[in-house]
Motif scaffolding. Sequence first.
Motif, mmCIF file in Angstrom:
data_model
loop_
_atom_site.group_PDB
_atom_site.id
_atom_site.type_symbol
_atom_site.label_atom_id
_atom_site.label_comp_id
_atom_site.label_asym_id
_atom_site.label_seq_id
_atom_site.Cartn_x
_atom_site.Cartn_y
_atom_site.Cartn_z
ATOM 1 N N ASP A 131 56.865 48.417 1.616
ATOM 2 C CA ASP A 131 57.148 48.722 3.022
ATOM 3 C C ASP A 131 56.418 49.967 3.498
ATOM 4 O OD1 ASP A 131 58.200 48.418 5.531
ATOM 5 O OD2 ASP A 131 60.279 48.286 4.909
ATOM 6 N N HIS A 182 59.582 40.248 9.867
ATOM 7 C CA HIS A 182 60.690 41.060 9.374
ATOM 8 C C HIS A 182 61.992 40.434 9.860
ATOM 9 C CE1 HIS A 182 57.445 44.106 9.268
ATOM 10 N NE2 HIS A 182 58.149 44.695 8.332
ATOM 11 N N HIS A 186 62.602 41.184 3.943
ATOM 12 C CA HIS A 186 63.961 41.765 3.875
ATOM 13 C C HIS A 186 65.047 40.680 3.765
ATOM 14 C CE1 HIS A 186 62.147 45.587 4.685
ATOM 15 N NE2 HIS A 186 61.912 45.352 5.966
ATOM 16 N N HIS A 242 54.309 43.275 1.114
ATOM 17 C CA HIS A 242 54.635 43.835 2.448
ATOM 18 C C HIS A 242 54.461 45.339 2.392
ATOM 19 C CE1 HIS A 242 58.534 45.508 4.383
ATOM 20 N NE2 HIS A 242 57.623 45.570 5.326
ATOM 21 N N HIS A 249 52.947 48.667 4.996
ATOM 22 C CA HIS A 249 52.321 49.138 6.247
ATOM 23 C C HIS A 249 51.345 50.260 5.896
ATOM 24 C CE1 HIS A 249 55.397 46.913 8.592
ATOM 25 N NE2 HIS A 249 56.164 47.228 7.560
HETATM 26 ZN ZN LIG Z 1 58.009 46.378 7.133
#
Ligand SMILES: [Zn+2]
Length: 562
Positions: A377, A286, A321, A120, A122
């Motif tokens: 993240d 998420h 998460h 994960h 971005h």
């Molecule tokens: Zn994220």
Amino acid sequence: MCILCQQGQLQNQHRFGSRRNFLKGAAATGAAAAGLGLFAPRRARADGDPPDGTGHNGRRYVIRGGAVMSMDPNVGDFPKADVLVEGKKILAVGPNLHAGGAEEIDATGRIVMPGFIDTHHHQFETALRSFLADGVLIADPPSGPSGTTTYFEFILLTFAPVYRPQDVYINELFGGLSQLDDGVTTVHDVSQIHHSPQHSDAAIQALFDTGRRAAFGYFESAGANILGTNPGNKYPQDAFRIKKQWFSSPDQLVHMIMGGEVYLSDATTEASWTIGRQLDLQIAAHILSPFGIRPTMDALAAGTGGSNHNIGIGPDNLFIHMTGMSDMAWQKVRDVGAQVSIAFPIEMNMRHGTPPIVRMQSLSTPQSPFEPSLSVDVECTLTADFFTQMRSAMNLQRMIVNQMTLDSPNTVPGQNLPEPLDWGLPQSANTVPGSFPYWPPKPANVPPPLTTRDVLRYATINGAKALRLDKKTGSLTPGKEADILILDATRINVVPLNQVPGAVVSLMDRTNVETVIVAGKVRKWKGQLLDVNLPKLRSQLEASRDFIFQAAKVPQNLFSGQ
Ligand SMILES: [Zn+2]
């Protein structure tokens, strides 16, 4: 044929037609230039260079004499062994392999292990690195400086809406190459920057051009979907075109995951999960303490999610998460075999909730393990480095279980609870018999402290399982593709080598990542990424950064407080 291919500079296979379309579509906004000149031509081969033609069909080489940590229990570990690679694949792992005339890579004093897998990330935010180093998720002015410059208001609502396709391309490419340099050979790129199909194509093209293994996560048009500034937005319906155009072959480095956020609206959940399942894609979302997700997650666990109350959790889900969810939702996630990605440092830093590692351990059995993968993240707040990931995971879990153990004689209701401001034991704390009275044994209901081996598993094979890639990667197993790290254990921060998992997790950093191999192809060699024009990449990323700040009307300030 694409321009970079004609120049012989591209590392990887990709969809030629799609690239042509991307460049054509992007030409009006100048994106075509973003793809040019970023890969440096290979100079003539010299002594000390990597073997020629790595990753090509039939091309063999052998990595000799390293401490091999396969991360496959059936293969095991070797204080000194070899890894034989042919084309994209690992042929054999073991001591003194006969390799015929294969070229040799000397791994003496090195650790040889599978590449790290980030489930994960971005990547489109690479140009915003460290901008939000002090920020939390959502505006919270009374809390002080961290409360005013925040993820939702700045990254999603202010910066993300101004991205052009060429910004998406260079951010994705640069972030990917940077992680390749760190030994992260696979990523799930949670690109939430799909303001138009051109933005989507730019993200995908960058993943292919990076030349590492990747899952393209097709998520929403971040920020712009809230502000209504994205009339070209085709999420989620464009998933059909994207899958057909870019991902019709399973034999390529990049595949697709469907983004299915559940906090946007029940209607979005209904549409995205339905499309994802029609296309036989994994569905990622998420799931975290804020945003009121807990009842939504409970409905999904009960099979009554979405606007038609017919959407339920399945083995095709990847949940990111998972902070703050109910016992019922957790049990369902575990029972159906859904995957969990924990972003330990970010969750601790940005108020997502406590990383749920102890919860997962409490649901895990030796016969049926329930374990997370790791994810970085966002680099606007914290590094994408995977050594940081592993150390953070281990330290956070140990902080919790060690404190649970210290507290254990004092957990009778109403008695001797530790002081929550420092978690220290009060003077009146219950003691335990023995010569060290405040050193209680670990109670049976407290999970064991994580080991370096545990977090290495999270960082490799668990990541492969989380992305449905464990038949291809995640361990040094004959028959799998060769995603391999050669880590230098002779450097000043590690030598002498006494314990391999400990050296990797507890001591190493990016400077020890000497050689990185993806699908048999050497991408980093003796500390240098191969075939990339770093000055050009850097200047394009800086130009993108300048545009994004200017268009978003955020002043650049190198010493800004948050
Ligand atoms: Zn994220």
